[in-house]
Design an enzyme around this catalytic site. Sequence first.
Site, PDB file in Angstrom:
ATOM      1  N   TYR A  35      19.681  -6.041  23.009  1.00  0.00           N
ATOM      2  CA  TYR A  35      21.046  -5.687  23.401  1.00  0.00           C
ATOM      3  C   TYR A  35      21.852  -5.342  22.165  1.00  0.00           C
ATOM      4  O   TYR A  35      21.792  -6.054  21.163  1.00  0.00           O
ATOM      5  CB  TYR A  35      21.688  -6.876  24.122  1.00  0.00           C
ATOM      6  CG  TYR A  35      23.134  -6.673  24.528  1.00  0.00           C
ATOM      7  CD1 TYR A  35      23.467  -5.721  25.490  1.00  0.00           C
ATOM      8  CD2 TYR A  35      24.155  -7.440  23.976  1.00  0.00           C
ATOM      9  CE1 TYR A  35      24.793  -5.543  25.876  1.00  0.00           C
ATOM     10  CE2 TYR A  35      25.473  -7.273  24.362  1.00  0.00           C
ATOM     11  CZ  TYR A  35      25.786  -6.324  25.317  1.00  0.00           C
ATOM     12  OH  TYR A  35      27.098  -6.164  25.699  1.00  0.00           O
TER      13      TYR A  35
ATOM     14  N   ASP B 243      20.233  -5.061  13.934  1.00  0.00           N
ATOM     15  CA  ASP B 243      21.392  -5.618  14.615  1.00  0.00           C
ATOM     16  C   ASP B 243      21.353  -7.127  14.418  1.00  0.00           C
ATOM     17  O   ASP B 243      20.609  -7.831  15.097  1.00  0.00           O
ATOM     18  CB  ASP B 243      21.348  -5.242  16.105  1.00  0.00           C
ATOM     19  CG  ASP B 243      22.553  -5.795  16.863  1.00  0.00           C
ATOM     20  OD1 ASP B 243      23.247  -6.681  16.320  1.00  0.00           O
ATOM     21  OD2 ASP B 243      22.786  -5.341  17.997  1.00  0.00           O
TER      22      ASP B 243
ATOM     23  N   LYS C 208      30.112 -11.788  15.827  1.00  0.00           N
ATOM     24  CA  LYS C 208      30.013 -13.224  16.135  1.00  0.00           C
ATOM     25  C   LYS C 208      30.389 -14.121  14.953  1.00  0.00           C
ATOM     26  O   LYS C 208      31.574 -14.267  14.679  1.00  0.00           O
ATOM     27  CB  LYS C 208      28.638 -13.520  16.723  1.00  0.00           C
ATOM     28  CG  LYS C 208      28.470 -12.728  18.034  1.00  0.00           C
ATOM     29  CD  LYS C 208      27.313 -13.066  18.910  1.00  0.00           C
ATOM     30  CE  LYS C 208      27.467 -12.303  20.219  1.00  0.00           C
ATOM     31  NZ  LYS C 208      26.309 -11.568  20.658  1.00  0.00           N
TER      32      LYS C 208
HETATM   33  C1  PLP Z   1      26.615 -10.045  21.189  1.00  0.00           C
HETATM   34  C2  PLP Z   1      25.792  -8.958  20.640  1.00  0.00           C
HETATM   35  C3  PLP Z   1      26.302  -7.654  20.474  1.00  0.00           C
HETATM   36  C4  PLP Z   1      27.653  -7.254  20.989  1.00  0.00           C
HETATM   37  O1  PLP Z   1      28.694  -7.886  20.323  1.00  0.00           O
HETATM   38  P1  PLP Z   1      30.146  -7.950  21.059  1.00  0.00           P
HETATM   39  O2  PLP Z   1      31.011  -8.597  20.024  1.00  0.00           O
HETATM   40  O3  PLP Z   1      29.946  -8.749  22.285  1.00  0.00           O
HETATM   41  O4  PLP Z   1      30.550  -6.555  21.341  1.00  0.00           O
HETATM   42  C5  PLP Z   1      25.516  -6.717  19.858  1.00  0.00           C
HETATM   43  N1  PLP Z   1      24.287  -7.026  19.417  1.00  0.00           N
HETATM   44  C6  PLP Z   1      23.766  -8.252  19.559  1.00  0.00           C
HETATM   45  C7  PLP Z   1      22.405  -8.533  19.024  1.00  0.00           C
HETATM   46  C8  PLP Z   1      24.482  -9.258  20.186  1.00  0.00           C
HETATM   47  O5  PLP Z   1      23.930 -10.460  20.361  1.00  0.00           O
END
Ligand code: PLP
Length: 411
Positions: A128, A223, A251
């Site tokens: 994701y 990511d 995060k």
């Molecule tokens: C949570 C998450 C996102 C998205 O971040 P948001 O601040 O919710 O937009 C993207 N990549 C990964 C791996 C995530 O866990």
Amino acid sequence: MPGGVNSPVRAFKSVQSDPLFISHAKGSRLYDEDGNSFIDYIGSWGPMILGHADPRITSEIEKAVQKGTSFGAPTEGEIELTEMICDAVPSVEMVRLVNSGTEAAMGALRVARGYTGRDKIVKFEGCYHGSVDALLVKAGSGATTLGIPDSPGVPRSFTEHTLSAPFNDLDAVIELTGDYPDEIAAIVLEPVAGNMGMIPPEHGFLQGLRELCDREGILLVFDEVMTGFRVNFSGAQSLFQIMPDLSIFGKVIGGGLPVGAYGGRQEIMLQVAPAGPVYQAGTLSGNPIAVAAGKAMLRILKEEDPYADLGRKTARLNEALSEAAKKKGIPIQICSMGGMFGFFFSENKVRNYEDALNCNRDHFITFFREALSRGIYLAPSPFESLFLSTSHTEEDLDQTAETFRQGLAAI
Ligand SMILES: *Cc1c(COP(=O)(O)O)cnc(C)c1O
């Protein structure tokens, strides 16, 4: 609010319950509006690595608020936070701050395309990268839980340049690069997958992608929104000793306020406006309050280096689960790294999204509900990772381990 929530993963739809409404939180504990308290293993889905309402963070936020909440002009704090990110993560030489992980992923892919002059992106099934149109293809947790892996509202033409491969399958990626020579701008992945449950990269997978990218002129994009400052201070890239070209953060770096960032090699990041032609902008990007929280968070994490201790705690919970599952004869697969852990009710090793989908969801629902009824707040989906903080005490862990035993007994 659609579904009663402002982000789908908060709903308890997949565990057939109603979500809790939270009134406040402190340390490892969440308190709901009905007056119940829970030991929290979601931690705002990652950011709360020091636990909730840490006074060292909240006092910095209070100080920042007094000075004004947004200027739409540069501040010294932005320089300090971006320098801290560059110091912590050796592959990152230049950074752009944004407001969320989603925005950071969008920006990183745009600059990857701008820099290479290519359109296609390879992503992995079950990974994701935020609710970005072009990346909502086999996008893990929220989408999987609700059974909408490809969302309506995303035109086919928006995803026509998105190629996907199974996680941990280097050969499949090599095949894609053979099918689309000189067309692929970037390979993007969570170096440790966390949005289809937690799945580590197999030996040689990340290294193989790095070598493939070097051979084919493709940018490797990690990511690390979930893993950054979470599995280790310098992210999964330092644990596995792989230098990506670009990295995406979110995060933890916001200390619980909305912050995202993307960065990487200077040569690539110099393409971003106003230094270069790749446009990306944000009214509240680098917001002074969010930056103050992020700076306090990274400073404390660097000073205290809590990762070995977090790793010991997550391993302890997983051992308790594993032992109890063995006793009950329920097959389980467990994984932990620093302050992040996860498990699957599955007989076989889970290597990718398809394996994850084959786990026993009924077992999970029973286990989740049993845990919740005993005051343990887990992510309400078998396709999420769990997060632990420095404020989880030995008593918290004892209570959780005992609850895990009872949860398994209830299956
Ligand atoms: C949570 C998450 C996102 C998205 O971040 P948001 O601040 O919710 O937009 C993207 N990549 C990964 C791996 C995530 O866990």
